[in-house]
Scaffold this active site. Structure first.
Site, PDB file in Angstrom:
ATOM      1  CB  SER A   1      -0.843   0.011   1.270  1.00  0.00           C
ATOM      2  OG  SER A   1      -1.470   1.269   1.452  1.00  0.00           O
TER       3      SER A   1
ATOM      4  CE1 TYR B   1      -4.123  -1.916   5.553  1.00  0.00           C
ATOM      5  CE2 TYR B   1      -3.496   0.322   4.946  1.00  0.00           C
ATOM      6  CZ  TYR B   1      -3.872  -0.959   4.581  1.00  0.00           C
ATOM      7  OH  TYR B   1      -3.983  -1.302   3.247  1.00  0.00           O
TER       8      TYR B   1
HETATM    9  P1  NDP Z   1     -11.636  -5.493  -0.204  1.00  0.00           P
HETATM   10  O1  NDP Z   1     -12.149  -5.319   1.190  1.00  0.00           O
HETATM   11  O2  NDP Z   1     -12.539  -5.166  -1.334  1.00  0.00           O
HETATM   12  O3  NDP Z   1     -11.091  -6.988  -0.392  1.00  0.00           O
HETATM   13  C1  NDP Z   1     -10.344  -7.627   0.603  1.00  0.00           C
HETATM   14  C2  NDP Z   1     -10.305  -9.104   0.329  1.00  0.00           C
HETATM   15  O4  NDP Z   1      -9.503  -9.736   1.337  1.00  0.00           O
HETATM   16  C3  NDP Z   1     -11.677  -9.757   0.367  1.00  0.00           C
HETATM   17  O5  NDP Z   1     -11.785 -10.658  -0.695  1.00  0.00           O
HETATM   18  C4  NDP Z   1     -11.688 -10.503   1.691  1.00  0.00           C
HETATM   19  O6  NDP Z   1     -12.440 -11.699   1.560  1.00  0.00           O
HETATM   20  C5  NDP Z   1     -10.198 -10.851   1.847  1.00  0.00           C
HETATM   21  N1  NDP Z   1      -9.849 -11.096   3.245  1.00  0.00           N
HETATM   22  C6  NDP Z   1      -9.819 -10.205   4.260  1.00  0.00           C
HETATM   23  N2  NDP Z   1      -9.490 -10.814   5.403  1.00  0.00           N
HETATM   24  C7  NDP Z   1      -9.302 -12.126   5.106  1.00  0.00           C
HETATM   25  C8  NDP Z   1      -8.956 -13.261   5.860  1.00  0.00           C
HETATM   26  N3  NDP Z   1      -8.721 -13.188   7.183  1.00  0.00           N
HETATM   27  N4  NDP Z   1      -8.843 -14.454   5.241  1.00  0.00           N
HETATM   28  C9  NDP Z   1      -9.088 -14.544   3.925  1.00  0.00           C
HETATM   29  N5  NDP Z   1      -9.414 -13.506   3.135  1.00  0.00           N
HETATM   30  C10 NDP Z   1      -9.527 -12.304   3.731  1.00  0.00           C
HETATM   31  O7  NDP Z   1     -10.322  -4.601  -0.257  1.00  0.00           O
HETATM   32  P2  NDP Z   1      -9.253  -4.336  -1.431  1.00  0.00           P
HETATM   33  O8  NDP Z   1      -9.536  -5.135  -2.612  1.00  0.00           O
HETATM   34  O9  NDP Z   1      -9.125  -2.874  -1.566  1.00  0.00           O
HETATM   35  O10 NDP Z   1      -7.935  -4.836  -0.688  1.00  0.00           O
HETATM   36  C11 NDP Z   1      -7.086  -5.844  -1.189  1.00  0.00           C
HETATM   37  C12 NDP Z   1      -5.680  -5.587  -0.663  1.00  0.00           C
HETATM   38  O11 NDP Z   1      -5.206  -4.338  -1.155  1.00  0.00           O
HETATM   39  C13 NDP Z   1      -5.579  -5.508   0.859  1.00  0.00           C
HETATM   40  O12 NDP Z   1      -4.386  -6.151   1.252  1.00  0.00           O
HETATM   41  C14 NDP Z   1      -5.500  -3.994   1.138  1.00  0.00           C
HETATM   42  O13 NDP Z   1      -4.834  -3.723   2.334  1.00  0.00           O
HETATM   43  C15 NDP Z   1      -4.718  -3.539  -0.074  1.00  0.00           C
HETATM   44  N6  NDP Z   1      -4.855  -2.140  -0.448  1.00  0.00           N
HETATM   45  C16 NDP Z   1      -6.085  -1.552  -0.631  1.00  0.00           C
HETATM   46  C17 NDP Z   1      -6.165  -0.216  -1.007  1.00  0.00           C
HETATM   47  C18 NDP Z   1      -7.473   0.494  -1.166  1.00  0.00           C
HETATM   48  O14 NDP Z   1      -7.503   1.737  -1.061  1.00  0.00           O
HETATM   49  N7  NDP Z   1      -8.566  -0.189  -1.471  1.00  0.00           N
HETATM   50  C19 NDP Z   1      -4.962   0.562  -1.287  1.00  0.00           C
HETATM   51  C20 NDP Z   1      -3.747  -0.145  -1.034  1.00  0.00           C
HETATM   52  C21 NDP Z   1      -3.699  -1.452  -0.666  1.00  0.00           C
HETATM   53  P3  NDP Z   1     -13.452 -12.287   2.639  1.00  0.00           P
HETATM   54  O15 NDP Z   1     -14.032 -11.129   3.399  1.00  0.00           O
HETATM   55  O16 NDP Z   1     -14.444 -13.035   1.827  1.00  0.00           O
HETATM   56  O17 NDP Z   1     -12.595 -13.178   3.471  1.00  0.00           O
HETATM   57  C1  8X3 Z   2      -5.024   1.626   1.577  1.00  0.00           C
HETATM   58  C2  8X3 Z   2      -4.677   3.022   1.213  1.00  0.00           C
HETATM   59  O1  8X3 Z   2      -4.191   5.318   2.146  1.00  0.00           O
HETATM   60  O2  8X3 Z   2      -6.065   4.103   3.102  1.00  0.00           O
HETATM   61  O3  8X3 Z   2      -3.902   0.878   1.824  1.00  0.00           O
HETATM   62  O4  8X3 Z   2      -3.808   3.485   3.625  1.00  0.00           O
HETATM   63  S1  8X3 Z   2      -4.672   4.028   2.597  1.00  0.00           S
END
Ligand code: NDP
Ligand code: 8X3
Length: 252
Positions: free
Chosen positions: A140, A153
């Site tokens: 991230s 985080y």
């Molecule tokens: P979403 O919440 O849309 O997706 C997150 C996914 O992770 C879901 O499919 C969820 O599935 C899965 N997940 C969460 N916890 C668990 C667990 N304990 N076991 C298995 N699966 C899990 O978020 P994003 O797509 O945005 O996030 C994906 C990644 O990108 C994350 O690592 C996030 O930190 C990172 N990220 C996101 C950003 C943003 O602004 N959106 C920016 C930078 C990084 P389920 O609930 O079905 O288990």
């Molecule tokens: C998700 C982006 O800026 O909310 O990783 O940390 S931020």
């Protein structure tokens, strides 16, 4: 022969968009998450739309025994994994250090750090046996900068950054590429999860600018995964055009 990608956290956001992108390019997909109904629905859609093989695996990346049991017992036709995308992750809360909830901290550490380690540790022997592979870790912008209320985080994502660098060094003799992708703000379920179902608070994160979309990040992961064998993108930070740093967003 079709290649195989394993994507954790494919029930929504980046992971779901990545599964669609890779399936459209004829990759067989192992998709994982905890929400079985969403996973099975996605598996059926991918199979129908793109005629690829899809294996949905329901497990929580925090539960070490489940991760190892499931991956160590993969059917033989699924044991050749070309690309692992460690995407499952979450933020919980945006509270100041003194007010933050300890359970939230532990869940983020257990998911974003320990979950990524468990899945990687279980998959790497398969890649070594196959004489190569590619691991793509979702960091991230929070891996590069800390911000107010980001405390643990940010720490978990900085750990992903460090783990990616050390994986790259340790796994280079096995011809395993390691890429870390670090997105800025992207409109997925991320903020709904972070603010525990408060849709209004979540939506306000994306007010006044066009954030990244899940497809943007999926396209980048696919690009990284399909470069020639001698080319590896090690570390990639991507934001929407309106975002210049973790805390600098040009809002209209
Ligand atoms: P979403 O919440 O849309 O997706 C997150 C996914 O992770 C879901 O499919 C969820 O599935 C899965 N997940 C969460 N916890 C668990 C667990 N304990 N076991 C298995 N699966 C899990 O978020 P994003 O797509 O945005 O996030 C994906 C990644 O990108 C994350 O690592 C996030 O930190 C990172 N990220 C996101 C950003 C943003 O602004 N959106 C920016 C930078 C990084 P389920 O609930 O079905 O288990
Ligand atoms: C998700 C982006 O800026 O909310 O990783 O940390 S931020």
């Amino acid at each position: 022969m079709n290649k195989t990608v394993l994507i954790t956290g494919a029930t929504s956001g980046f992971g779901k968009a990545m599964a669609e992108k890779f399936a459209a390019a004829d990759y067989n997909c192992i998709i994982t998450g905890r929400r079985e109904n969403l996973l099975v629905e996605l598996a059926n859609n991918l199979n129908r739309q793109f005629a690829v093989e899809v294996l949905p695996l329901v497990f929580d990346v925090q539960v070490k025994d489940s991760v190892f049991n499931i991956i160590e017992n993969l059917p033989s036709e699924w044991r050749s994994i070309d690309v692992l995308i460690n995407n499952a992750g979450l933020a919980l809360g945006r509270d100041s250090f003194e007010n933050a909830n300890l359970d939230d901290w532990e869940t983020m550490i257990d998911t974003n750090i320990k979950g990524l380690l468990y899945v990687s540790k279980a998959v790497i022997p398969l890649m070594i046996a196959n004489k190569g592979g590619h691991i793509i870790n979702l960091g991230s912008i929070a891996a590069k900068e800390v911000y107010q209320g980001g405390n643990v985080y940010c720490a978990t994502k900085q750990a992903v950054d460090a783990i990616s660098k050390s994986m790259r060094i340790d796994l280079v003799p096995h011809r395993i590429k390691v890429t870390a992708i670090h997105p800025g703000a992207a409109d997925t379920e991320f903020s709904i999860v972070r603010f525990k179902g408060d849709d209004q608070k979540a939506a306000s994160v994306y007010d006044g600018y066009i954030p990244l979309h899940a497809n943007d990040v999926a396209d980048i992961a696919f690009y990284c995964a399909t470069l020639p064998p001698h080319v590896c993108i090690n570390d990639l930070v991507v934001t929407c055009t309106a975002q210049a740093s973790a805390t600098t967003l040009f809002k209209s």
